[in-house]
Write a protein that holds these residues in place. Sequence first.
Motif, PDB file in Angstrom:
ATOM      1  N   TYR A  27       0.815  -1.212   0.000  1.00  0.00           N
ATOM      2  CA  TYR A  27       0.000   0.000   0.000  1.00  0.00           C
ATOM      3  C   TYR A  27       0.852   1.266   0.000  1.00  0.00           C
ATOM      4  N   TRP A  28       2.059   1.188   0.516  1.00  0.00           N
ATOM      5  CA  TRP A  28       2.989   2.321   0.457  1.00  0.00           C
ATOM      6  C   TRP A  28       3.277   2.677  -1.005  1.00  0.00           C
ATOM      7  N   ARG A  29       3.456   1.659  -1.823  1.00  0.00           N
ATOM      8  CA  ARG A  29       3.732   1.888  -3.247  1.00  0.00           C
ATOM      9  C   ARG A  29       2.470   2.282  -4.016  1.00  0.00           C
ATOM     10  N   LYS A  30       1.356   1.660  -3.650  1.00  0.00           N
ATOM     11  CA  LYS A  30       0.101   1.856  -4.388  1.00  0.00           C
ATOM     12  C   LYS A  30      -0.621   3.123  -3.990  1.00  0.00           C
ATOM     13  N   GLY A  31      -0.561   3.480  -2.710  1.00  0.00           N
ATOM     14  CA  GLY A  31      -1.341   4.596  -2.188  1.00  0.00           C
ATOM     15  C   GLY A  31      -2.655   4.112  -1.605  1.00  0.00           C
ATOM     16  N   VAL A  32      -3.194   4.876  -0.655  1.00  0.00           N
ATOM     17  CA  VAL A  32      -4.411   4.476   0.040  1.00  0.00           C
ATOM     18  C   VAL A  32      -5.342   5.664   0.230  1.00  0.00           C
ATOM     19  N   THR A  33      -6.614   5.333   0.425  1.00  0.00           N
ATOM     20  CA  THR A  33      -7.598   6.330   0.818  1.00  0.00           C
ATOM     21  C   THR A  33      -7.592   6.438   2.339  1.00  0.00           C
ATOM     22  N   VAL A  34      -7.621   7.654   2.831  1.00  0.00           N
ATOM     23  CA  VAL A  34      -7.550   7.879   4.273  1.00  0.00           C
ATOM     24  C   VAL A  34      -8.944   8.061   4.845  1.00  0.00           C
ATOM     25  N   GLU A  35      -9.226   7.342   5.934  1.00  0.00           N
ATOM     26  CA  GLU A  35     -10.443   7.545   6.708  1.00  0.00           C
ATOM     27  C   GLU A  35     -10.047   8.161   8.048  1.00  0.00           C
ATOM     28  N   TRP A  36     -11.058   8.667   8.773  1.00  0.00           N
ATOM     29  CA  TRP A  36     -10.766   9.317  10.048  1.00  0.00           C
ATOM     30  C   TRP A  36     -11.593   8.697  11.158  1.00  0.00           C
ATOM     31  N   LYS A  37     -10.907   8.341  12.230  1.00  0.00           N
ATOM     32  CA  LYS A  37     -11.577   7.781  13.394  1.00  0.00           C
ATOM     33  C   LYS A  37     -12.265   8.889  14.189  1.00  0.00           C
ATOM     34  N   SER A  38     -13.024   8.477  15.187  1.00  0.00           N
ATOM     35  CA  SER A  38     -13.743   9.441  16.024  1.00  0.00           C
ATOM     36  C   SER A  38     -12.797  10.340  16.816  1.00  0.00           C
ATOM     37  N   ASP A  39     -11.560   9.875  17.050  1.00  0.00           N
ATOM     38  CA  ASP A  39     -10.594  10.695  17.784  1.00  0.00           C
ATOM     39  C   ASP A  39      -9.736  11.551  16.860  1.00  0.00           C
ATOM     40  N   ALA A  40     -10.154  11.670  15.589  1.00  0.00           N
ATOM     41  CA  ALA A  40      -9.494  12.518  14.595  1.00  0.00           C
ATOM     42  C   ALA A  40      -8.125  11.998  14.173  1.00  0.00           C
ATOM     43  N   THR A  41      -7.876  10.704  14.358  1.00  0.00           N
ATOM     44  CA  THR A  41      -6.650  10.097  13.862  1.00  0.00           C
ATOM     45  C   THR A  41      -6.970   9.300  12.595  1.00  0.00           C
ATOM     46  N   PRO A  42      -6.012   9.216  11.669  1.00  0.00           N
ATOM     47  CA  PRO A  42      -6.287   8.544  10.398  1.00  0.00           C
ATOM     48  C   PRO A  42      -6.196   7.025  10.506  1.00  0.00           C
ATOM     49  N   VAL A  43      -6.886   6.347   9.601  1.00  0.00           N
ATOM     50  CA  VAL A  43      -6.791   4.900   9.482  1.00  0.00           C
ATOM     51  C   VAL A  43      -6.954   4.551   8.010  1.00  0.00           C
ATOM     52  N   THR A  44      -6.324   3.472   7.589  1.00  0.00           N
ATOM     53  CA  THR A  44      -6.382   3.068   6.191  1.00  0.00           C
ATOM     54  C   THR A  44      -6.601   1.561   6.099  1.00  0.00           C
ATOM     55  N   VAL A  45      -6.843   1.111   4.878  1.00  0.00           N
ATOM     56  CA  VAL A  45      -6.976  -0.327   4.647  1.00  0.00           C
ATOM     57  C   VAL A  45      -5.681  -1.037   5.003  1.00  0.00           C
ATOM     58  N   ALA A  46      -4.550  -0.359   4.869  1.00  0.00           N
ATOM     59  CA  ALA A  46      -3.264  -0.964   5.217  1.00  0.00           C
ATOM     60  C   ALA A  46      -3.204  -1.320   6.701  1.00  0.00           C
ATOM     61  N   ASP A  47      -3.686  -0.409   7.572  1.00  0.00           N
ATOM     62  CA  ASP A  47      -3.737  -0.686   9.007  1.00  0.00           C
ATOM     63  C   ASP A  47      -4.539  -1.955   9.283  1.00  0.00           C
ATOM     64  N   ARG A  48      -5.723  -2.011   8.696  1.00  0.00           N
ATOM     65  CA  ARG A  48      -6.641  -3.105   9.002  1.00  0.00           C
ATOM     66  C   ARG A  48      -6.140  -4.439   8.461  1.00  0.00           C
ATOM     67  N   GLU A  49      -5.692  -4.451   7.210  1.00  0.00           N
ATOM     68  CA  GLU A  49      -5.225  -5.713   6.633  1.00  0.00           C
ATOM     69  C   GLU A  49      -3.973  -6.221   7.349  1.00  0.00           C
ATOM     70  N   ALA A  50      -3.094  -5.306   7.729  1.00  0.00           N
ATOM     71  CA  ALA A  50      -1.884  -5.718   8.437  1.00  0.00           C
ATOM     72  C   ALA A  50      -2.224  -6.319   9.794  1.00  0.00           C
ATOM     73  N   GLU A  51      -3.176  -5.720  10.504  1.00  0.00           N
ATOM     74  CA  GLU A  51      -3.530  -6.285  11.807  1.00  0.00           C
ATOM     75  C   GLU A  51      -4.179  -7.650  11.663  1.00  0.00           C
ATOM     76  N   LEU A  52      -5.030  -7.824  10.659  1.00  0.00           N
ATOM     77  CA  LEU A  52      -5.647  -9.135  10.460  1.00  0.00           C
ATOM     78  C   LEU A  52      -4.595 -10.197  10.167  1.00  0.00           C
ATOM     79  N   ALA A  53      -3.595  -9.851   9.370  1.00  0.00           N
ATOM     80  CA  ALA A  53      -2.528 -10.798   9.070  1.00  0.00           C
ATOM     81  C   ALA A  53      -1.734 -11.150  10.324  1.00  0.00           C
ATOM     82  N   ILE A  54      -1.461 -10.154  11.141  1.00  0.00           N
ATOM     83  CA  ILE A  54      -0.737 -10.388  12.398  1.00  0.00           C
ATOM     84  C   ILE A  54      -1.536 -11.300  13.316  1.00  0.00           C
ATOM     85  N   ARG A  55      -2.805 -10.997  13.467  1.00  0.00           N
ATOM     86  CA  ARG A  55      -3.650 -11.793  14.353  1.00  0.00           C
ATOM     87  C   ARG A  55      -3.685 -13.259  13.920  1.00  0.00           C
TER      88      ARG A  55
END
Length: 264
Positions: A27-55
Amino acid sequence: MSIKDYQPALAAARQAASAAADILLHYWRKGVTVEWKSDATPVTVADREAELAIREVLASELPGASIFGEEFGHDGQSQEWLWLVDPLDGTKSFVRRTPFFSTQIALMHRGELVLGVSSAPVYGETMWGCTGKGAWFQGDPVQIADTTELAQASISFGNIKSLTGDARWTAMGGLVAQANRVRGYGDFCHYHLLARGALDLVIESDVNILDVAALAVIVREAGGVFTDLAGRGPSLETTSVLAGTPALHRLALARLHIDQGTSA
């Protein structure tokens, strides 16, 4: 798993970090769309997919352990084993194309941090530490510096905005004035430098335990001291960091330990 042998869990954490690195680099090479959490911090598909793989990797090695992750919260009933996972620490850097981001994976056993893996994929850099086994950088052992004097010390600051309005700000100014060199490497970077002897003291606020748990193990196992700004050891409630060589940690803690009626 025996409480005296964390090597299988360490191997799993390293494998999980490697799996996350592949996703993050994609995703670093491809680029991502940024979403915003309720605490005004960003999150992306990269965050979520990486955590699922780790889990997935961690659950296969230690299926009874609980997992507390940045994106999917706390799962599991174990009171003995707890994985702490930040799949993409430094999402703000990631989305702005700044390479100061990493994957952080740590394991707690009965409330004590026993191992940690820190992976910075853009740099191809991985560090890990394990109780009684030392700290390692790219497979080689690392050791904290032996710096004892502030005049010879290199200090790095991170996330210090929240300290500008309290009494410790003046004390920090004194440290800056007397230090040999002052930088603001931030994120994983200054802890990696500290653990391998290239930096002597790190002062940081506005963190959470997922950001620094693995790094705390690495610094400790490299011979350093890692606490919060009040001198407390790392825990699930940690929100600040004072880490360094033993001598400089003692000096800085004495300077910064100002009773303000609130916790650090």
